[in-house]
Design an enzyme around this catalytic site. Structure first.
Site, short mmCIF file in Angstrom:
data_model
loop_
_atom_site.label_atom_id
_atom_site.label_comp_id
_atom_site.label_asym_id
_atom_site.label_seq_id
_atom_site.Cartn_x
_atom_site.Cartn_y
_atom_site.Cartn_z
N ASN A 3 0.83 -1.36 0.15
CA ASN A 3 0.03 -0.11 0.00
C ASN A 3 0.82 1.32 -0.07
OD1 ASN A 3 0.60 0.76 3.03
ND2 ASN A 3 -0.27 -1.14 3.37
N ILE A 9 -2.08 -7.70 14.31
CA ILE A 9 -1.11 -7.55 15.25
C ILE A 9 -1.27 -6.64 16.45
CG2 ILE A 9 1.52 -6.68 15.49
CD1 ILE A 9 1.82 -6.83 12.37
N PRO A 41 -2.74 -11.94 10.34
CA PRO A 41 -3.08 -11.69 11.74
C PRO A 41 -3.32 -10.14 12.09
CG PRO A 41 -1.03 -12.42 11.49
CD PRO A 41 -1.56 -12.43 10.14
N LYS A 53 -13.66 0.97 16.08
CA LYS A 53 -12.53 0.23 16.03
C LYS A 53 -11.79 0.24 17.28
CE LYS A 53 -10.85 0.30 11.91
NZ LYS A 53 -10.17 1.07 10.55
N PHE A 105 -4.11 3.15 15.19
CA PHE A 105 -4.19 4.47 14.07
C PHE A 105 -5.37 3.85 13.41
CE2 PHE A 105 -1.08 7.73 13.55
CZ PHE A 105 -0.40 7.56 14.90
O1 C5P Z 1 -8.70 -2.20 11.37
P1 C5P Z 1 -7.65 -1.47 10.66
O2 C5P Z 1 -6.57 -2.02 9.89
O3 C5P Z 1 -8.10 0.12 10.38
O4 C5P Z 1 -6.76 -0.95 12.13
C1 C5P Z 1 -5.89 -0.31 12.02
C2 C5P Z 1 -4.83 -0.32 13.14
O5 C5P Z 1 -4.62 -1.66 13.49
C3 C5P Z 1 -3.61 0.33 13.19
O6 C5P Z 1 -3.11 0.72 14.48
C4 C5P Z 1 -2.81 -0.70 12.63
O7 C5P Z 1 -1.28 -0.57 12.67
C5 C5P Z 1 -3.06 -1.96 13.05
N1 C5P Z 1 -3.32 -3.36 12.68
C6 C5P Z 1 -2.48 -4.30 12.71
N2 C5P Z 1 -2.49 -5.56 12.23
C7 C5P Z 1 -3.40 -5.70 11.10
C8 C5P Z 1 -4.18 -4.67 10.65
C9 C5P Z 1 -3.98 -3.50 11.33
O8 C5P Z 1 -1.68 -4.47 13.84
N3 C5P Z 1 -3.42 -6.67 10.34
#
Ligand code: C5P
Length: 379
Positions: free
Chosen positions: A194, A291, A289, A321, A307
């Site tokens: 991205n 994280i 996953p 969220k 974020f």
């Molecule tokens: O659900 P969304 O992807 O919008 O959430 C964003 C937040 O979750 C960010 O803080 C991003 O770093 C974290 N995130 C993560 N692992 C993922 C997807 C998002 O840690 N697979």
């Protein structure tokens, strides 16, 4: 010639999110026009002790009360002598005398002026008074001679300014930051990623370091130079990022998840480059996953900051969220404004409600955010 370095310094400090107020002596105005500094910093330039537009004619008091640090660059032999004697005969000298913040000077002069016992005597008085002397360096001088007296380069002076601005808000805390995009391979040469630049995550890592934290930065692929944090772990995919985060998390007090982690990956990466044919090609994607959620669901999670880049209904979607991921703090922004750009407008959502950080450079936003995190973390 130190004067052009001062202009470069003003540019770099401003770019670094620091609000720069410029004071010029009469001699300085002979070398560079005040308008140069005004356009580089976006602030009016002060040259006169008797500025009529300053409240109560107190330009020196107003300026010295509103700054976190003063750097005199270049500091001439004459200015050093005036400072050592506590003179108040122009705006800059008066401002230094009236200060209640750290003062640094970056000497620049001919090598013989530098070596003169009078200058060295003045410098030892300044050191004794707690004034930090940055440099000078040795090298070719404006007069053609070679020796001590060249002003340090702007990039070297910036490090000293950053150190002087250290707030101690997160002194001794271990902060883990994820930043940048992830890259999910499809085959030997292709992948899904991205447009995250990593700028916000890197700025937050720097701001946490400035606040006294021990910082580990886990970064997806970016073109940025990482700040001089304690540890940088470079990863490619979301799975790599998860493994790196899990290895660090038991030593982490505050986890700031800025990375734009890919939500999906290809289940089976083709070890060879997929050949082009005329037929359609489908990729089967499986979820990655989460994280942040893995960390916030731990039995004893660190203080977790997430974020959320949304393209619509920012506040509503971001608050959903925040609750879903059980976060004490979520930072929301409009994806179309923030991704890849140097500036952002942020909305901080926590248990007390929302706080808006109006549009500013990412490093300025990062410093505000770190301050906010430290206030919540202490409660
Ligand atoms: O659900 P969304 O992807 O919008 O959430 C964003 C937040 O979750 C960010 O803080 C991003 O770093 C974290 N995130 C993560 N692992 C993922 C997807 C998002 O840690 N697979």
């Amino acid at each position: 010639m130190a004067a052009y370095k001062a202009a470069e310094l003003a540019r770099l400090l401003t770019q670094d999110g620091i609000d720069v107020q410029t004071v010029m002596t009469q001699s300085a105005c002979h070398f560079v026009g005040p308008v140069t500094f005004q356009s580089l910093t976006g602030n009016p330039v002060h040259t006169d002790l008797w500025e009529t537009n300053a409240a109560n004619n107190m330009a020196h008091i107003n300026l010295s009360r509103n700054v976190d640090a003063i750097l005199v660059a270049p500091a001439s032999a004459d200015f050093i002598a005036r400072l050592a004697n506590g003179r108040a005969d122009d705006l800059l000298a008066t401002l230094c005398l009236a200060r209640n913040c750290p003062l640094m000077i970056a000497p620049a002069m001919n090598r013989q002026m530098w070596e003169n016992p009078a200058t060295q005597r003045n410098l030892s008085l300044l050191r004794h008074d707690g004034i930090k002397i940055l440099g000078p360096a040795s090298g070719e001088q404006a007069c053609g001679e070679i020796g001590m007296g060249r002003m340090l380069e702007a990039c070297e002076l910036i490090e000293a300014v950053r150190a002087a601005l250290q707030t101690g808000w997160l002194q001794g805390k271990n902060v883990l930051v994820t930043a940048g995009p992830t890259f999910e391979a499809i085959d030997a040469v292709r992948g899904i990623t991205n447009s995250s630049s990593g700028k916000m995550g890197y700025a937050i890592a720097l701001a946490a370091m400035e606040a006294g934290a021990k910082v580990t930065l886990v970064s997806g692929p970016t073109c940025l130079m990482p700040p001089a944090v304690d540890k940088v772990i470079r990863v490619v995919s979301a799975n790599d990022m998860l493994i790196a985060v899990q290895a660090e998390i038991s030593q982490t007090d505050i986890f700031i998840s800025v990375a734009a982690v890919a939500d999906y990956r290809v289940e089976k990466i083709n070890p060879q480059k997929i050949k082009k044919t005329d037929a359609r090609l489908s990729l089967e994607l499986i979820p990655n996953p989460d994280i942040l959620m893995t960390v916030s669901n731990l039995p004893r999670p660190p203080f977790c900051v997430g974020f959320a880049a949304e393209t619509e209904d920012l506040e509503k979607n971001a608050e959903i969220k925040r609750r879903k991921k059980k976060l004490p703090l979520l930072v929301a922004n409009l994806a179309q404004d923030a991704i890849g750009s140097d500036e952002s407008e942020l909305m901080l959502l926590d248990d007390a409600g929302k706080h808006i950080l109006p549009k500013a450079s990412k490093i300025a936003q990062a410093r505000h955010l770190i301050k906010h995190i430290s206030s919540l973390y202490k409660q």
